[in-house]
Design a protein around this motif. Structure first.
Motif, PDB file in Angstrom:
ATOM      1  N   ALA A  12      11.875  -5.025  -3.301  1.00  0.00           N
ATOM      2  CA  ALA A  12      12.120  -4.125  -4.439  1.00  0.00           C
ATOM      3  C   ALA A  12      10.889  -4.011  -5.340  1.00  0.00           C
ATOM      4  N   THR A  13      10.209  -5.117  -5.568  1.00  0.00           N
ATOM      5  CA  THR A  13       9.065  -5.073  -6.483  1.00  0.00           C
ATOM      6  C   THR A  13       7.819  -4.525  -5.783  1.00  0.00           C
ATOM      7  N   GLU A  14       7.609  -4.930  -4.532  1.00  0.00           N
ATOM      8  CA  GLU A  14       6.354  -4.548  -3.874  1.00  0.00           C
ATOM      9  C   GLU A  14       6.389  -3.130  -3.321  1.00  0.00           C
ATOM     10  N   ARG A  15       7.549  -2.692  -2.823  1.00  0.00           N
ATOM     11  CA  ARG A  15       7.591  -1.378  -2.166  1.00  0.00           C
ATOM     12  C   ARG A  15       8.264  -0.296  -3.003  1.00  0.00           C
ATOM     13  N   LEU A  16       9.192  -0.711  -3.897  1.00  0.00           N
ATOM     14  CA  LEU A  16      10.047   0.289  -4.538  1.00  0.00           C
ATOM     15  C   LEU A  16       9.776   0.441  -6.038  1.00  0.00           C
ATOM     16  N   GLY A  17       8.874  -0.375  -6.556  1.00  0.00           N
ATOM     17  CA  GLY A  17       8.494  -0.211  -7.958  1.00  0.00           C
ATOM     18  C   GLY A  17       9.479  -0.788  -8.958  1.00  0.00           C
ATOM     19  N   PRO A  75       4.586 -12.228  -5.830  1.00  0.00           N
ATOM     20  CA  PRO A  75       3.280 -11.619  -6.120  1.00  0.00           C
ATOM     21  C   PRO A  75       3.361 -10.562  -7.221  1.00  0.00           C
ATOM     22  N   LEU A  76       4.417  -9.757  -7.216  1.00  0.00           N
ATOM     23  CA  LEU A  76       4.589  -8.773  -8.302  1.00  0.00           C
ATOM     24  C   LEU A  76       5.833  -9.165  -9.092  1.00  0.00           C
ATOM     25  N   ALA A  77       5.758 -10.286  -9.774  1.00  0.00           N
ATOM     26  CA  ALA A  77       6.945 -10.823 -10.439  1.00  0.00           C
ATOM     27  C   ALA A  77       7.513  -9.818 -11.433  1.00  0.00           C
ATOM     28  N   PRO A  78       8.810  -9.565 -11.353  1.00  0.00           N
ATOM     29  CA  PRO A  78       9.423  -8.670 -12.333  1.00  0.00           C
ATOM     30  C   PRO A  78       9.663  -9.406 -13.645  1.00  0.00           C
ATOM     31  N   GLU A  79       9.949  -8.639 -14.708  1.00  0.00           N
ATOM     32  CA  GLU A  79      10.460  -9.270 -15.937  1.00  0.00           C
ATOM     33  C   GLU A  79      11.844  -9.772 -15.612  1.00  0.00           C
ATOM     34  N   SER A 103       0.817  -1.221   0.000  1.00  0.00           N
ATOM     35  CA  SER A 103       0.000   0.000   0.000  1.00  0.00           C
ATOM     36  C   SER A 103       0.848   1.267   0.000  1.00  0.00           C
ATOM     37  N   ASP A 104       2.105   1.150   0.483  1.00  0.00           N
ATOM     38  CA  ASP A 104       2.952   2.342   0.513  1.00  0.00           C
ATOM     39  C   ASP A 104       3.922   2.389  -0.651  1.00  0.00           C
ATOM     40  N   GLN A 105       3.656   1.630  -1.737  1.00  0.00           N
ATOM     41  CA  GLN A 105       4.663   1.621  -2.800  1.00  0.00           C
ATOM     42  C   GLN A 105       4.907   3.033  -3.333  1.00  0.00           C
ATOM     43  N   ARG A 106       6.177   3.406  -3.338  1.00  0.00           N
ATOM     44  CA  ARG A 106       6.564   4.705  -3.895  1.00  0.00           C
ATOM     45  C   ARG A 106       7.747   4.440  -4.787  1.00  0.00           C
ATOM     46  N   PRO A 107       7.864   5.149  -5.916  1.00  0.00           N
ATOM     47  CA  PRO A 107       8.984   4.872  -6.811  1.00  0.00           C
ATOM     48  C   PRO A 107      10.326   5.183  -6.157  1.00  0.00           C
ATOM     49  N   LEU A 108      11.328   4.525  -6.658  1.00  0.00           N
ATOM     50  CA  LEU A 108      12.696   4.702  -6.162  1.00  0.00           C
ATOM     51  C   LEU A 108      13.306   5.848  -6.974  1.00  0.00           C
ATOM     52  N   VAL A 109      13.179   7.031  -6.429  1.00  0.00           N
ATOM     53  CA  VAL A 109      13.546   8.215  -7.210  1.00  0.00           C
ATOM     54  C   VAL A 109      14.747   8.901  -6.563  1.00  0.00           C
ATOM     55  N   ASP A 110      15.626   9.443  -7.387  1.00  0.00           N
ATOM     56  CA  ASP A 110      16.801  10.121  -6.808  1.00  0.00           C
ATOM     57  C   ASP A 110      16.600  11.638  -6.867  1.00  0.00           C
ATOM     58  N   PHE A 151      17.669  13.798  -8.776  1.00  0.00           N
ATOM     59  CA  PHE A 151      17.576  14.386 -10.117  1.00  0.00           C
ATOM     60  C   PHE A 151      16.281  13.938 -10.815  1.00  0.00           C
ATOM     61  N   GLY A 152      15.413  13.278 -10.062  1.00  0.00           N
ATOM     62  CA  GLY A 152      14.120  12.871 -10.605  1.00  0.00           C
ATOM     63  C   GLY A 152      14.161  11.578 -11.407  1.00  0.00           C
ATOM     64  N   ARG A 153      15.308  10.905 -11.407  1.00  0.00           N
ATOM     65  CA  ARG A 153      15.384   9.640 -12.152  1.00  0.00           C
ATOM     66  C   ARG A 153      14.671   8.547 -11.353  1.00  0.00           C
ATOM     67  N   ILE A 154      13.760   7.851 -12.017  1.00  0.00           N
ATOM     68  CA  ILE A 154      13.015   6.774 -11.346  1.00  0.00           C
ATOM     69  C   ILE A 154      13.677   5.448 -11.704  1.00  0.00           C
ATOM     70  N   HIS A 155      13.947   4.644 -10.678  1.00  0.00           N
ATOM     71  CA  HIS A 155      14.702   3.401 -10.875  1.00  0.00           C
ATOM     72  C   HIS A 155      13.761   2.204 -10.860  1.00  0.00           C
ATOM     73  N   THR A 156      13.695   1.510 -12.002  1.00  0.00           N
ATOM     74  CA  THR A 156      12.783   0.371 -12.111  1.00  0.00           C
ATOM     75  C   THR A 156      13.521  -0.911 -12.473  1.00  0.00           C
TER      76      THR A 156
END
Ligand code: SAM
Ligand code: SF4
Length: 336
Positions: free
Chosen positions: A64-69, A97-101, A6-13, A15-20
């Motif tokens: 990493a997948t469930e909380r950090l996007g 549950p949120l399997a990555p590629e 429920s608290d998933q937030r992107p992993l952002v630095d 400089f605004g880069r989102i890490h996926t």
């Protein structure tokens, strides 16, 4: 469809880069000794007890997948296929549950034996490193006589449906730089996606010299002398700039990490085999997730460590600038 934490937030630095995209090293060991990567005698491998266990890896990837996007995980090393029980680990990651590629970067040795098992376990794609098609060049570059194993692995990957199969080559001056167009022709013939990579100052011996590196410009000149190239640009945040070979569907890529850095669009974070989180290949600091894991940290503490590490990410690698410092770890111990 499973829902993120429920608290998933992107992993952002900052400089605004989102890490996926997570590059996950499964071992620092290797069965080749590529000259641009490590010395002939190999390296002092990590003691086994320092390497993350399958349970530890699965827990970190779940966070990493469930909380950090994180949505993509590339398994690498060292040589990831030398890790015992790899298909079982892939299956556990694919069952999250949120399997990555899931994808794999490998030198291809042993892939012929396990490509189908990896596909069935949930692996999506592979990149196979192949710098040359000539046995004598292969022996000079990798210090081993294993070209047939790599070719068999490559073909098995395609047959198993681990597609698109990408082939990575590092051109080395005076060794395989005359094979650039031949490698592209090989890829066209077999339906692989060829990518050429500028060598980087990440060899364990510290022998890299900018003046000896084969540049993207030279690579393109070599390709242009044989093929008509139609620019197709860069996929979102992807490091490779791509060209289509006119008259074919084949696409060839060039990863110009040194002469045309793509740090501004970087969406990668790296976890070493011994559980150190790195915000860049060239980072000089790491966050010790293994110590947290083994010290009893809960998921929220691990998530926080991950975010703190990314908050310190530099805008770029600064190769060539006066302040550039090589990282203490070589590529093989970071995870390429
Ligand atoms: N052993 C596997 C392999 O060779 O594919 C995975 C690890 S390897 C470190 C990952 C990629 O890094 C390979 O494609 C390899 O060619 C590349 N590589 C290794 N050392 C490099 C360097 N100094 N500069 C650029 N690429 C390098
Ligand atoms: Fe091993 Fe890959 Fe390094 Fe070659 S590039 S020595 S295959 S880790």
């Amino acid at each position: 469809m499973p829902r993120p934490h429920s608290d998933q937030r992107p992993l952002v630095d900052r400089f605004g880069r989102i890490h996926t995209d997570l590059r996950l090293s499964l071992t620092d060991r290797c069965n080749l000794r590529c000259t641009y990567c490590m010395p002939a005698e190999g390296l002092a491998w990590l003691p086994r007890e320092e390497v993350l266990t399958d349970d530890e890896i699965v827990r970190l990837v779940a966070i990493a997948t469930e909380r950090l996007g994180i949505t993509e995980v590339r398994l690498t090393g060292g040589e990831p296929l030398v890790r015992r029980g790899l298909p079982a680990l892939v299956a556990r990651l694919a069952d999250l549950p949120l399997a990555p590629e899931l994808s794999l970067t490998t030198n291809g040795i042993g892939l012929a034996r396990c490509a189908t098992a990896l596909r069935e376990a949930g692996l999506g794609r592979v990149n196979v490193s192949l710098d040359t098609l000539r046995p004598e060049h292969f022996a000079a570059l990798t210090r081993r006589d294993r070209l047939p194993d790599v070719l068999a692995g490559l073909h098995a990957a395609r047959a198993a449906g681990l597609t698109p199969v990408k082939v990575n080559a590092v051109p080395v001056r005076g060794v395989n730089d005359d094979e650039i167009a031949d490698l592209a022709a090989f890829a066209v013939e077999h339906g692989y996606r060829m990518r050429f990579i500028e060598s980087m100052p990440l060899d364990a011996q510290g022998a890299w010299e900018r003046d000896r590196m084969v540049t993207a410009e030279e690579i393109l000149d070599r390709l242009g002398a044989r093929f008509a190239l139609v620019p197709v640009g860069r996929e979102d945040n992807a490091p490779a700039e791509e060209w289509r070979i006119a008259g074919t569907d084949a696409v060839v890529g060039v990863i110009a990490s040194v002469t045309r850095p793509f740090c501004g669009g970087c969406d990668r974070v790296r976890l070493t085999a011994d559980g150190q989180l790195r915000n860049c290949l060239f980072a000089t600091e790491e966050s010790d997730l293994r110590a947290l894991l083994r010290g009893g940290a809960d998921d929220t503490e691990l998530e926080a460590a991950w975010r703190t590490c990314l908050a310190g990410k530099a805008p770029g690698h600064a190769i060539g600038s006066a302040g550039f410092r090589r990282p203490d770890r070589p590529m093989s111990a970071i995870g390429g």
